[in-house]
Scaffold this motif. Structure first.
Motif, PDB file in Angstrom:
ATOM      1  N   THR A  40       0.041   6.043   6.581  1.00 50.76           N
ATOM      2  CA  THR A  40      -0.272   6.964   5.498  1.00 50.76           C
ATOM      3  C   THR A  40       0.975   7.778   5.155  1.00 50.76           C
ATOM      4  N   GLN A  41       0.947   8.424   4.001  1.00 48.57           N
ATOM      5  CA  GLN A  41       2.070   9.279   3.600  1.00 48.57           C
ATOM      6  C   GLN A  41       2.269  10.387   4.629  1.00 48.57           C
ATOM      7  N   ASP A  42       1.179  10.973   5.114  1.00 46.58           N
ATOM      8  CA  ASP A  42       1.292  12.040   6.116  1.00 46.58           C
ATOM      9  C   ASP A  42       1.960  11.543   7.392  1.00 46.58           C
ATOM     10  N   GLU A  43       1.597  10.349   7.837  1.00 44.40           N
ATOM     11  CA  GLU A  43       2.197   9.795   9.055  1.00 44.40           C
ATOM     12  C   GLU A  43       3.691   9.538   8.872  1.00 44.40           C
ATOM     13  N   ILE A  85      11.578  -5.000  16.105  1.00 45.06           N
ATOM     14  CA  ILE A  85      10.659  -4.693  15.009  1.00 45.06           C
ATOM     15  C   ILE A  85       9.683  -5.864  14.913  1.00 45.06           C
ATOM     16  N   TYR A  86       8.485  -5.678  15.471  1.00 47.81           N
ATOM     17  CA  TYR A  86       7.524  -6.775  15.509  1.00 47.81           C
ATOM     18  C   TYR A  86       6.277  -6.509  14.688  1.00 47.81           C
ATOM     19  N   GLY A  87       6.277  -5.488  13.888  1.00 50.80           N
ATOM     20  CA  GLY A  87       5.172  -5.225  12.976  1.00 50.80           C
ATOM     21  C   GLY A  87       5.725  -4.600  11.715  1.00 50.80           C
ATOM     22  N   ILE A  88       5.045  -4.823  10.603  1.00 46.65           N
ATOM     23  CA  ILE A  88       5.481  -4.207   9.352  1.00 46.65           C
ATOM     24  C   ILE A  88       4.260  -3.641   8.641  1.00 46.65           C
ATOM     25  N   PRO A  89       4.436  -2.595   7.853  1.00 45.64           N
ATOM     26  CA  PRO A  89       5.694  -1.880   7.621  1.00 45.64           C
ATOM     27  C   PRO A  89       6.092  -1.059   8.848  1.00 45.64           C
ATOM     28  N   PHE A  95       0.829  -1.210   0.000  1.00 47.61           N
ATOM     29  CA  PHE A  95       0.000   0.000   0.000  1.00 47.61           C
ATOM     30  C   PHE A  95       0.864   1.261   0.000  1.00 47.61           C
ATOM     31  N   ILE A  96       1.975   1.257   0.747  1.00 46.68           N
ATOM     32  CA  ILE A  96       2.803   2.468   0.822  1.00 46.68           C
ATOM     33  C   ILE A  96       3.907   2.507  -0.231  1.00 46.68           C
ATOM     34  N   ASP A 133       7.978   9.634  -3.441  1.00 49.86           N
ATOM     35  CA  ASP A 133       7.690  11.023  -3.054  1.00 49.86           C
ATOM     36  C   ASP A 133       8.327  11.350  -1.707  1.00 49.86           C
ATOM     37  N   VAL A 134       8.185  10.423  -0.762  1.00 49.73           N
ATOM     38  CA  VAL A 134       8.760  10.619   0.568  1.00 49.73           C
ATOM     39  C   VAL A 134      10.277  10.743   0.456  1.00 49.73           C
TER      40      VAL A 134
END
Length: 106
Positions: free
Chosen positions: A93-96, A68-72, A34-35, A41-42
């Protein structure tokens, strides 16, 4: 285009010497896909950082070592120290993501 981590030695070298944002991901992860389209852009907005993709399945021991126990998830280093982490199993999200990186330089 985000480069892929080759080995743990590269991780340690980059973390010690560069302003770097590691993105922990996996090919099977829908929230990671999704990201993917927003990451160029980021990367362009934060060109002072090196962005490196870390395959969770390939570097599971590194993920455990770095909690690191979650992705992304994102782990940033600056001046040889951890500068911040955006670690959860939630869709981002891109904003986050941009807010996380902006706050690294605060």
């Amino acid at each position: 285009m985000m480069r892929k981590l080759a080995n743990v030695e590269e991780f340690n070298t980059l973390a010690a010497t560069e302003s770097v944002v590691f993105m922990f991901t996996a090919g099977w992860c829908p929230d990671c896909r999704f990201i993917d389209p927003i990451m160029p852009d980021v990367e362009a907005k934060f060109s002072g950082y090196t962005f490196v993709s870390v395959d969770r399945d390939e570097f599971i021991d590194l993920c455990i070592e770095k909690d690191i126990y979650g992705i992304p998830s994102f782990l940033a280093y600056k001046d040889g120290s951890e500068a911040g982490r955006f670690v959860s199993k939630d869709r981002k999200t891109q904003d986050e993501i941009e807010s996380f990186i902006t706050n690294l330089s605060a």
